[in-house]
Write a protein that holds these residues in place. Structure first.
Motif, short mmCIF file in Angstrom:
data_model
loop_
_atom_site.label_atom_id
_atom_site.label_comp_id
_atom_site.label_asym_id
_atom_site.label_seq_id
_atom_site.Cartn_x
_atom_site.Cartn_y
_atom_site.Cartn_z
N ALA A 170 1.05 -1.15 -0.03
CA ALA A 170 -0.09 0.18 0.15
C ALA A 170 0.73 1.28 0.00
O ALA A 170 0.41 2.06 -0.68
N ASN A 171 2.03 1.16 0.68
CA ASN A 171 2.61 2.35 1.04
C ASN A 171 4.03 2.67 -0.10
O ASN A 171 4.11 3.68 -0.34
N ALA A 172 4.61 1.66 -0.24
CA ALA A 172 5.75 1.64 -1.40
C ALA A 172 5.53 1.14 -2.65
O ALA A 172 6.23 1.75 -3.46
N PHE A 173 4.52 0.37 -2.72
CA PHE A 173 4.16 -0.22 -4.40
C PHE A 173 2.86 -0.04 -4.67
O PHE A 173 2.19 -1.14 -5.45
N PRO A 174 1.98 1.16 -4.52
CA PRO A 174 0.80 1.34 -5.02
C PRO A 174 0.53 1.25 -6.57
O PRO A 174 -0.46 0.80 -6.90
N GLN A 175 1.65 1.42 -7.12
CA GLN A 175 1.52 1.24 -8.78
C GLN A 175 1.44 -0.12 -9.36
O GLN A 175 1.15 -0.38 -10.30
N LEU A 176 1.44 -1.14 -8.39
CA LEU A 176 1.13 -2.64 -8.79
C LEU A 176 -0.18 -2.79 -8.41
O LEU A 176 -0.73 -3.79 -8.65
N LEU A 177 -1.10 -1.92 -7.88
CA LEU A 177 -2.54 -2.07 -7.94
C LEU A 177 -3.23 -1.33 -8.87
O LEU A 177 -3.08 -0.20 -9.36
N SER A 178 -4.29 -2.09 -9.31
CA SER A 178 -5.08 -1.28 -10.56
C SER A 178 -5.77 -0.27 -10.04
O SER A 178 -5.78 0.93 -10.62
#
Length: 208
Positions: free
Chosen positions: A81-89
């Motif tokens: 959620a905090n470091a890699f939100p770009q992986l979430l559509s």
């Protein structure tokens, strides 16, 4: 080989195992995979290790940490959620109280040199079973994680396919992907290897 569930605040012999785990993470994530991670005094750690996570450890009969993973409730701060939100559509994690995040999963490939060819596969399956067992015992029914495409294929071959939460995306020197995994008795029974030994006792605590 046995599986232990150890809190980050553990002391005594478990503190020594935790230090060994951080050294293993240094060898895997910095030295072998060349990730941009923080290492101090030979120990790889980040801010999420300060949130009192539970570590799942595969410990050999010689007392060596052969594998590890870090588990944190998804309702709190998480790497995904905090470091890699770009992986979430949706660019945000749809967390709930029955979801736990798994991160920093690795298995010590150097130990496999002194074992039969199935050592890595068996240790990986034991780690999967340990993560599921602890999750069920602790009231979690869904595991969320960020990993790479290679490990996503390993999960699928093991019979524990990941449900993607977004499209693969380059992060550092790898192609990463986020997804969820079920934590249920069906998955545990399917993945647990013969002779699986755990000290969680299905209560989420270490057996001293």
């Amino acid at each position: 080989m046995r599986i232990l569930a150890v809190r980050a605040t553990a002391c005594g012999e478990f503190a020594e195992l935790i230090d060994s785990m951080h050294r293993l993470r240094t060898r895997v994530f910095r030295d072998r995979l060349n990730w941009d991670v923080k290492v101090r005094n030979g120990l790889e750690a980040d801010e999420y290790d300060q949130l009192d996570p539970t570590y799942i450890l595969a410990v050999s009969s010689a007392g060596q940490v052969a594998g590890c993973a870090r588990l944190l409730p998804a309702m709190g701060p998480t790497m995904l959620a905090n470091a890699f939100p770009q992986l979430l559509s949706s660019r945000r994690l749809e967390a709930h109280a029955s979801m736990v995040e798994s991160s920093r999963f690795c298995v010590d490939t150097s130990l496999a040199q002194n074992h039969t060819g199935g050592f890595l596969h068996r240790t990986t399956l034991m780690m999967f079973a340990g993560i599921i067992e602890w999750s069920i015992a602790s009231g979690f029914h869904e595991i969320v994680t960020a990993t790479d495409l290679r490990f996503e294929r390993i999960l699928k071959r093991a019979g524990w396919p990941m449900q993607r939460l977004g499209a693969p995306c380059p992060i550092g020197n790898t192609i990463a992907v986020a997804g969820t995994l079920p934590a249920n008795t069906e998955s545990f029974d399917r993945l647990r290897p013969v002779g699986y030994r755990s000290a969680t006792n299905m209560r989420g605590h270490v057996a001293a």
